[in-house]
Design an enzyme around this catalytic site. Structure first.
Site, short mmCIF file in Angstrom:
data_model
loop_
_atom_site.label_atom_id
_atom_site.label_comp_id
_atom_site.label_asym_id
_atom_site.label_seq_id
_atom_site.Cartn_x
_atom_site.Cartn_y
_atom_site.Cartn_z
N LYS A 75 1.03 -1.31 0.18
CA LYS A 75 -0.08 -0.48 0.72
C LYS A 75 1.06 1.09 0.33
CE LYS A 75 -4.18 1.35 3.00
NZ LYS A 75 -4.68 1.26 4.38
O1 G3P Z 1 -5.98 3.08 5.16
C1 G3P Z 1 -6.97 3.83 4.99
C2 G3P Z 1 -8.02 3.67 5.72
O2 G3P Z 1 -8.30 2.65 7.35
C3 G3P Z 1 -9.01 5.37 6.41
O3 G3P Z 1 -9.79 5.04 7.42
O4 G3P Z 1 -11.08 5.25 8.88
O5 G3P Z 1 -9.12 5.61 8.90
O6 G3P Z 1 -10.87 6.73 8.14
P1 G3P Z 1 -10.54 6.02 8.46
#
Ligand code: G3P
Length: 205
Positions: free
Chosen positions: A85
């Site tokens: 990633k």
């Molecule tokens: O890896 C990125 C993703 O997990 C973002 O999710 O919930 O941290 O906004 P969040």
């Protein structure tokens, strides 16, 4: 639409994999940091890869191209199902190309921003997915769209309606998809009625 669980929690991954509910895993440095504690995060990734058959995203923390490529190659050695990633920055685009040329699978993160993170600041996060789907279809781009930063079940439904290829959802959203008060109420009623039948049968003996 495939489901990738967005977590590094071995407990949640193990449960969801055994239930056959997920097609892969996405992690990021924050999620791994939370799970790993004092452990080597590569060992945590190895364990995750052994729990699921599908892709497991492992993010680089280098921010220069050479560093990302070196780190990406190391991550790819952890297991066959690792997908490297890469953050959506200039250096990252070159790194993706170089890793892909070496046959290493990649995905790109922090693209434009995320659904929930946009919603959090008063924007319509799902528009990112809608626009990407239209553009990718217009030009037959084969890259898959991962709808990330999912906050609630409605986001999952909307992403599926738009045609995202993958929803990366945290464990609590996956569990919320399985929960409904009407299910609980219906089940309670069925069991209450059944118990009446049992009680009647016992009384008749
Ligand atoms: O890896 C990125 C993703 O997990 C973002 O999710 O919930 O941290 O906004 P969040």
């Amino acid at each position: 639409m495939k489901f990738f669980l967005d977590t590094a929690s071995l407990k949640d991954i193990s449960w969801a994999a055994q239930a056959g509910l997920i097609d892969g895993i996405t992690t990021n440095p924050s999620l791994l940091s939370k799970q790993a504690g004092d452990l080597d995060p590569r060992d945590v990734l190895k364990e995750i890869c052994s729990l699921v058959d599908g892709p497991v995203s492992a993010e680089v923390v280098a921010v220069d191209t050479d560093g990302m490529v070196t780190e990406g190659k190391e991550l790819a050695k952890i297991a066959e199902n690792i997908v490297v990633k890469i953050p959506m920055i200039e250096a990252g685009m070159v790194a993706v190309r170089r890793l892909a040329a070496d046959g290493i699978r990649t995905n790109v993160t922090l693209c434009f921003s995320f659904i929930g993170r946009l919603d959090d600041v008063g924007q319509e996060g799902m528009d990112v997915i809608r626009e990407a789907r239209t553009i990718f279809d217009n030009y037959n781009i084969e890259t898959e769209i991962l709808a990330a930063s999912i906050r609630h079940p409605r986001h999952v439904v909307e992403a599926a309606m738009i045609g995202a290829d993958v929803a990366t959802l945290p464990p609590d959203v996956l569990k919320k998809l399985l929960m409904d008060p009407l299910t609980d109420r219906g089940l309670d009623q069925f069991l209450a009625d059944w118990n009446k039948l049992v009680a009647r049968a016992k009384a008749a003996v």
